[in-house]
Motif scaffolding. Structure first.
Motif, PDB file in Angstrom:
ATOM      1  N   THR A  31      -0.987  12.017  -2.902  1.00  0.00           N
ATOM      2  CA  THR A  31       0.329  12.367  -2.389  1.00  0.00           C
ATOM      3  C   THR A  31       1.301  11.187  -2.384  1.00  0.00           C
ATOM      4  O   THR A  31       2.448  11.343  -1.975  1.00  0.00           O
ATOM      5  CB  THR A  31       0.239  12.933  -0.967  1.00  0.00           C
ATOM      6  OG1 THR A  31      -0.120  11.894  -0.046  1.00  0.00           O
ATOM      7  CG2 THR A  31      -0.779  14.056  -0.892  1.00  0.00           C
ATOM      8  N   TYR A  32       0.852  10.032  -2.841  1.00  0.00           N
ATOM      9  CA  TYR A  32       1.668   8.820  -2.836  1.00  0.00           C
ATOM     10  C   TYR A  32       2.118   8.436  -4.236  1.00  0.00           C
ATOM     11  O   TYR A  32       1.319   8.494  -5.186  1.00  0.00           O
ATOM     12  CB  TYR A  32       0.877   7.645  -2.247  1.00  0.00           C
ATOM     13  CG  TYR A  32       0.832   7.605  -0.742  1.00  0.00           C
ATOM     14  CD1 TYR A  32       1.375   6.526  -0.039  1.00  0.00           C
ATOM     15  CD2 TYR A  32       0.239   8.624  -0.012  1.00  0.00           C
ATOM     16  CE1 TYR A  32       1.329   6.480   1.337  1.00  0.00           C
ATOM     17  CE2 TYR A  32       0.198   8.594   1.368  1.00  0.00           C
ATOM     18  CZ  TYR A  32       0.739   7.505   2.034  1.00  0.00           C
ATOM     19  OH  TYR A  32       0.691   7.458   3.411  1.00  0.00           O
ATOM     20  N   SER A  53       3.420  10.860  -7.925  1.00  0.00           N
ATOM     21  CA  SER A  53       2.111  11.208  -7.376  1.00  0.00           C
ATOM     22  C   SER A  53       1.237  12.047  -8.305  1.00  0.00           C
ATOM     23  O   SER A  53       0.023  11.808  -8.358  1.00  0.00           O
ATOM     24  CB  SER A  53       2.252  11.875  -6.003  1.00  0.00           C
ATOM     25  OG  SER A  53       3.157  12.959  -6.023  1.00  0.00           O
ATOM     26  N   ALA A  98       1.729   1.379  -2.778  1.00  0.00           N
ATOM     27  CA  ALA A  98       1.690   2.820  -2.565  1.00  0.00           C
ATOM     28  C   ALA A  98       2.782   3.204  -1.583  1.00  0.00           C
ATOM     29  O   ALA A  98       3.003   2.501  -0.596  1.00  0.00           O
ATOM     30  CB  ALA A  98       0.325   3.248  -2.024  1.00  0.00           C
ATOM     31  N   VAL A  99       3.462   4.317  -1.834  1.00  0.00           N
ATOM     32  CA  VAL A  99       4.541   4.720  -0.943  1.00  0.00           C
ATOM     33  C   VAL A  99       4.614   6.236  -0.811  1.00  0.00           C
ATOM     34  O   VAL A  99       4.486   6.969  -1.791  1.00  0.00           O
ATOM     35  CB  VAL A  99       5.902   4.155  -1.418  1.00  0.00           C
ATOM     36  CG1 VAL A  99       6.280   4.679  -2.794  1.00  0.00           C
ATOM     37  CG2 VAL A  99       6.988   4.451  -0.401  1.00  0.00           C
ATOM     38  N   SER A 100       4.813   6.670   0.429  1.00  0.00           N
ATOM     39  CA  SER A 100       5.151   8.054   0.715  1.00  0.00           C
ATOM     40  C   SER A 100       6.509   8.064   1.391  1.00  0.00           C
ATOM     41  O   SER A 100       6.632   7.663   2.554  1.00  0.00           O
ATOM     42  CB  SER A 100       4.108   8.711   1.618  1.00  0.00           C
ATOM     43  OG  SER A 100       4.534   9.998   2.020  1.00  0.00           O
ATOM     44  N   ARG A 105       5.850   5.733   4.905  1.00  0.00           N
ATOM     45  CA  ARG A 105       4.747   4.776   4.909  1.00  0.00           C
ATOM     46  C   ARG A 105       4.603   4.114   3.551  1.00  0.00           C
ATOM     47  O   ARG A 105       4.839   4.740   2.524  1.00  0.00           O
ATOM     48  CB  ARG A 105       3.430   5.471   5.260  1.00  0.00           C
ATOM     49  CG  ARG A 105       3.415   6.110   6.626  1.00  0.00           C
ATOM     50  CD  ARG A 105       2.158   6.933   6.826  1.00  0.00           C
ATOM     51  NE  ARG A 105       2.163   7.645   8.096  1.00  0.00           N
ATOM     52  CZ  ARG A 105       1.275   8.555   8.440  1.00  0.00           C
ATOM     53  NH1 ARG A 105       0.286   8.870   7.611  1.00  0.00           N
ATOM     54  NH2 ARG A 105       1.353   9.162   9.617  1.00  0.00           N
ATOM     55  N   ASP A 106       4.213   2.859   3.570  1.00  0.00           N
ATOM     56  CA  ASP A 106       3.881   2.182   2.332  1.00  0.00           C
ATOM     57  C   ASP A 106       2.832   1.117   2.587  1.00  0.00           C
ATOM     58  O   ASP A 106       2.679   0.621   3.707  1.00  0.00           O
ATOM     59  CB  ASP A 106       5.116   1.590   1.648  1.00  0.00           C
ATOM     60  CG  ASP A 106       5.672   0.391   2.369  1.00  0.00           C
ATOM     61  OD1 ASP A 106       6.070   0.510   3.545  1.00  0.00           O
ATOM     62  OD2 ASP A 106       5.712  -0.696   1.740  1.00  0.00           O
TER      63      ASP A 106
END
Length: 118
Positions: A31-32, A53, A98-100, A105-106
């Motif tokens: 999902t990231y 993603s 990684a990032v959402s 969040r990362d």
């Protein structure tokens, strides 16, 4: 327990190739969005390449287009950077990111050294 662990760095001659890997754990990798950054001594950290993603969309810094390929396996929770036709100016510590955006969040890995020198 979030972890991003880079591997595959090392010393290579100009014109050579390397493949970097980033193994992810502790978060829903699929999902990231993922990306590779690099930082050379005395320079700002710069974006090298990123991938969405699902893995169907990528983009690259102009300096690496045609030479580097980013990819990912959501089954293996791993991202890759295939680097070819390496140049001395590619020398840097390469970082996995990684990032959402949705979750705000990362995460960063610790980096792996790539040195291109004759």
């Amino acid at each position: 327990q979030v972890q991003l662990v880079e591997s595959g760095g090392g010393l290579v001659q100009p014109g050579g190739s390397l493949r970097l890997s980033c193994a992810a754990s502790g978060f829903p990798f699929s999902t990231y969005a993922m990306s590779w950054y690099r930082q050379a001594p005395g320079k700002e950290r710069e974006l090298v390449a990123d991938i969405n993603s699902p893995g169907g969309s990528t983009n690259y810094a102009d300096s690496v287009k045609g030479r580097f390929t980013i990819s990912r396996s959501n089954l293996k929770n791993t991202m890759y950077l295939q680097m070819s036709a390496l140049k001395p100016e590619d020398t840097a510590v390469y970082y996995c990111h990684a990032v959402s955006v949705l979750l705000g969040r990362d995460y960063w890995g610790q980096g792996t050294q790539v040195t291109v020198s004759s």
